[in-house]
Design an enzyme around this catalytic site. Structure first.
Site, PDB file in Angstrom:
ATOM      1  N   SER A 195     -33.540  36.433  20.212  1.00  0.00           N
ATOM      2  CA  SER A 195     -33.085  36.706  18.850  1.00  0.00           C
ATOM      3  C   SER A 195     -34.285  36.916  17.924  1.00  0.00           C
ATOM      4  O   SER A 195     -35.115  37.774  18.179  1.00  0.00           O
ATOM      5  CB  SER A 195     -32.175  35.564  18.385  1.00  0.00           C
ATOM      6  OG  SER A 195     -31.477  35.924  17.220  1.00  0.00           O
ATOM      7  N   ASP A 209     -26.623  38.891  20.990  1.00  0.00           N
ATOM      8  CA  ASP A 209     -27.641  37.862  20.799  1.00  0.00           C
ATOM      9  C   ASP A 209     -27.847  37.015  22.057  1.00  0.00           C
ATOM     10  O   ASP A 209     -26.906  36.425  22.588  1.00  0.00           O
ATOM     11  CB  ASP A 209     -27.213  36.962  19.644  1.00  0.00           C
ATOM     12  CG  ASP A 209     -28.352  36.120  19.096  1.00  0.00           C
ATOM     13  OD1 ASP A 209     -29.187  35.663  19.891  1.00  0.00           O
ATOM     14  OD2 ASP A 209     -28.405  35.913  17.871  1.00  0.00           O
TER      15      ASP A 209
END
Length: 747
Positions: free
Chosen positions: A80, A226
């Site tokens: 991320s 993500d």
């Protein structure tokens, strides 16, 4: 053999073995010294940068401390926001430069995909003002499909391109000087996906795709989101990537929300992601060894969306790294060795190569000429990232694409190809659109309506479109529009429109409603026009009208009649404002002229608005005119004023007449902004208004200029603009006019 001979022989063998062992270890030591600039061999270090949204800026502070202490690393793994920092670091950007780049970025703008309104296609702007942009829903043989995320990531991806210098040639993970792993999640299978090769910027973008907020990235047939869902602190990956002896793990994950903070859909989604993330973080941290170094910055008060506080967050990361500086120093090397490592990790940046060819690739329906009309770069030019980004954003503003990106291919022999790669919307090319309108003065003059439309795009290679629409409520109607460009670059077009509208209008005198009339009108327009770049649009054609007026309630103040009339029209619309509903800067103007020779009159509608801002203050002005240069506006085609910020003290349509002039000056203060990914802000404002009706048909005692003031609270919401306001005018002899107003929806 005698004992003496055996002992001598054995001693000789042992001596030779000892000599060989000494030579072996000497050679290994020499190789280790060569690799580290003349120092003893050091342990291999793997750096792990965890996810946490904006809290991930703390990683930059950690990198700054590693740099100060001269601690080299042998590989880096990130998830991320950690993937963003890891990718940029592995691409050769120094931590200090990274800090400044993130601090300079306009994160509010990065999380809005569309370019400023003045850089968008005029037809798209017109539709977005009438129907809510967020309501666009794809319809087709496979059913109904919605946009896969609030944010498609258009500007974010272009920002990543600049950070890793893709404009010098697309950066490949496998070719980076520092081994890098980026973690993403396959949202279909739930599998952990590790990028060790492929496009660096694409991998960074995939790893940051928070489900629901940002659209997934499609790569090799997978939908990637993500990586924090499966491995937010990828310790095992770093240990495997470079056989690391020591792991430096930095955890910036967001804590779970408190019960009082969970109050809406976005907060519930965020909490679900946090729960999944914390579960895998706990498992990862359990694999740390006593020799590993764990860093968890104190990020109390900093949320995953606080991107504007990146410098402060980086400082907190530096403080946390300084707290374990004694352990980090055990991994340090000499100045000479560290300089050699930096030179390898951050090689000199070469000059931008010249482009030999510009291609538009991957389109299925959209004509490549529509994209090329925005591309100013030509063969022989070097890639200027800011200019190329501006070109791509203008193309994206047409509204046909999920995203528009580029890749500079420098691998071909003696040829550099810039490939522009638009990806058409996966939920198109046919759409449903919706709108809502509520206009109330808390009396009997309130109106409401619900709107819907069906749009078919790219009927042919020139980009023909068909739009069918309808509306129900206090105002109802339906219509159809056929729009056909006549050249590949869509500079010129033909258009046919047919519509029917049924509405109620009031007749007022001395602030009393004397009657309500039901007006039904059918209109047919045929014409053509030109798109004036991105400035606006000019149109010319013929218009035929069939109109019927009937008394609904009250006294017959105006005649009931059925009328058929037609004439030619010309229109010019220009919109150079920066936002759809609540601009902060720019200007707009519109002029429409209708001439009906058979009826002996013409009608001119003209207006202009301007906006400018200083910080959170926005000033606005507006002028308009409705009148008859030839003859006099007939009863069936009167101009009208009234409503929010259109003489707020009066009801909608309360002022009717000919030769109507209006002017206003407004001052607004921005007092709040919507969260990342949602456009708009909240404002409190005041307006000074004035109007003059040359030949009034209602409120006939109001002569000369009519003054007015208004105060209001307003803002842009997912349902469109909203106003709650109050208007007052001391005109006339009745003690003045006043209205409270609530407006919500699209105009």
């Amino acid at each position: 053999m005698r004992k003496e001979e055996f002992a001598a022989t054995a001693a000789g063998r042992l001596g030779r073995m000892a000599l060989a062992a000494w030579l072996f270890f000497f050679a290994v030591g020499a190789l280790a010294q060569t690799a580290t600039g003349g120092e003893a061999a050091r342990p291999r270090v793997g750096l792990v940068l965890g996810g946490g949204g904006a809290r991930g800026a703390a990683h930059i502070g950690v990198l700054e401390v590693l740099e100060k202490l001269r601690v080299p690393v042998d590989c880096v793994a990130g998830t991320s926001m950690g993937a963003l920092v890891a990718g940029v670091y592995a691409s050769g950007l120094a931590p200090a430069t990274m800090r400044s780049k993130l601090a300079e970025a306009d994160w509010d703008d990065l999380f809005r995909d569309d370019p400023p309104l003045n850089q968008q296609n005029f037809r798209k702007k017109t539709l977005d003002k009438r129907f809510l942009p967020g309501s666009e829903t794809g319809v087709g043989p496979q059913g109904v499909k919605g946009q896969p995320g609030i944010v498609m990531g258009q500007k974010i991806k272009l920002f990543f391109n600049v950070l890793v210098r893709d404009y010098l040639g697309e950066r490949e993970i496998g070719a980076l000087p520092l081994p890098l792993s980026i973690i993403a999640t396959d949202i279909v299978s739930g599998d952990r996906v590790v990028f060790r090769k492929g496009s660096l910027s694409e991998a960074m973008r995939a790893s940051m795709s928070v489900p629901g907020l940002m659209a997934p990235v499609e790569s090799d047939g997978r939908k990637l989101v993500d990586g924090g869902l499966v491995d937010n602190v990828p310790i095992d990956e770093a240990r495997t990537r470079c056989q690391a002896d020591v792991i430096i793990a930095v955890n910036v994950g967001s804590p779970l929300l408190k019960a009082e903070d969970i109050s809406g859909l976005l907060s519930v989604s965020a909490q679900m992601v946090n729960i999944l993330t914390e579960q895998n973080v706990t498992r990862s941290l359990a694999t740390l060894k006593p020799t590993d170094i764990y860093i968890k910055p104190d990020l109390e008060g900093i949320t995953a969306g606080d991107f504007k506080r990146s410098s402060e967050t980086a400082d907190r990361g530096a403080e946390a790294a300084e707290a374990v500086a004694d352990r980090l120093r055990t991994l340090a090397v000499s100045d000479t060795a560290y300089a050699a490592w930096v030179a390898q990790m951050q090689p000199p940046v070469h000059a931008a190569p010249r482009v030999d060819e510009v291609q538009v690739a991957g389109l299925k329906l959209v004509n490549p000429a529509v994209v090329k009309r925005y591309l100013e770069i030509k063969p022989g030019d070097t890639v200027n990232p800011s200019k190329v980004d501006a070109d791509l954003m203008r193309a994206y503003g047409d509204g046909y694409y999920e995203h528009v990106d580029y890749a500079l291919d420098t691998t071909l022999r003696e040829r550099n190809i810039l490939r522009v790669t638009p990806v058409e919307k996966g939920w198109g090319p046919d759409y449903m659109r919706f709108g809502v309108n509520l206009d109330s003065n808390f009396r009997t003059d309130s109106t409401y309506s619900l709107r819907g439309a069906y749009q078919k795009t790219w009927l042919n290679t020139l980009g023909g479109e068909f739009l069918a629409y309808g509306e129900i409520g206090s105002q109802s109607g339906f219509g159809a529009d056929l729009y056909q460009p006549v050249d590949a670059q869509q500079r010129f077009f033909l258009e046919a429109n047919a519509s029917y509208l049924n509405r109620i209008t009031g007749v007022y005198q001395n602030d009393n409603k004397l009657a309500e009339y039901r007006i039904s009108q059918t209109t047919l327009r045929l014409g053509g026009g030109a798109n004036i770049g991105l400035l606006g649009q000019a149109r010319l054609g013929w218009q035929e009208n069939w109109r019927k007026s009937e008394l609904d309630t009250g006294s017959p103040f105006l005649p009931e009649e059925t009328k058929t009339y037609g004439g030619w029209f010309a229109a010019l619309d220009i919109d150079q404002t920066d936002r759809l509903y609540f601009p902060t800067r720019g200007w707009s103007s519109n002029v429409k002229y209708f001439d009906s020779a058979a009826e002996g009159y013409s009608r001119l509608d003209a207006g202009a608005s301007g906006y400018w801002n200083v910080g959170d203050w926005v000033m606005a002005s507006r002028l308009s005119y409705q009148g008859s240069p030839i003859g006099q506006l007939p009863v069936y085609d009167l101009g009208q004023l009234g409503g929010m910020l259109n003489m707020t003290a009066f009801a909608v349509g309360q002022l009717k007449g000919d030769n109507m002039s209006y002017g206003s000056i407004r001052a607004e203060r921005i007092i709040g902004r919507l969260p990342l990914g949602l456009r708009g802000d909240l404002r409190v404002g005041a307006a000074f208004e004035a109007a003059k009706v040359g030949r009034p048909f209602t409120e006939t005692e109001l002569n000369g200029w009519i003054p007015g003031v208004a105060v209001y609270l307003g803002g842009e919401t997912p349902l469109g603009p909203v106003y709650l306001g109050y208007g007052y005018s001391n005109a006339g002899s009745t003690g003045g006019y006043s209205n409270f107003y609530l407006f919500l929806g699209t105009p």
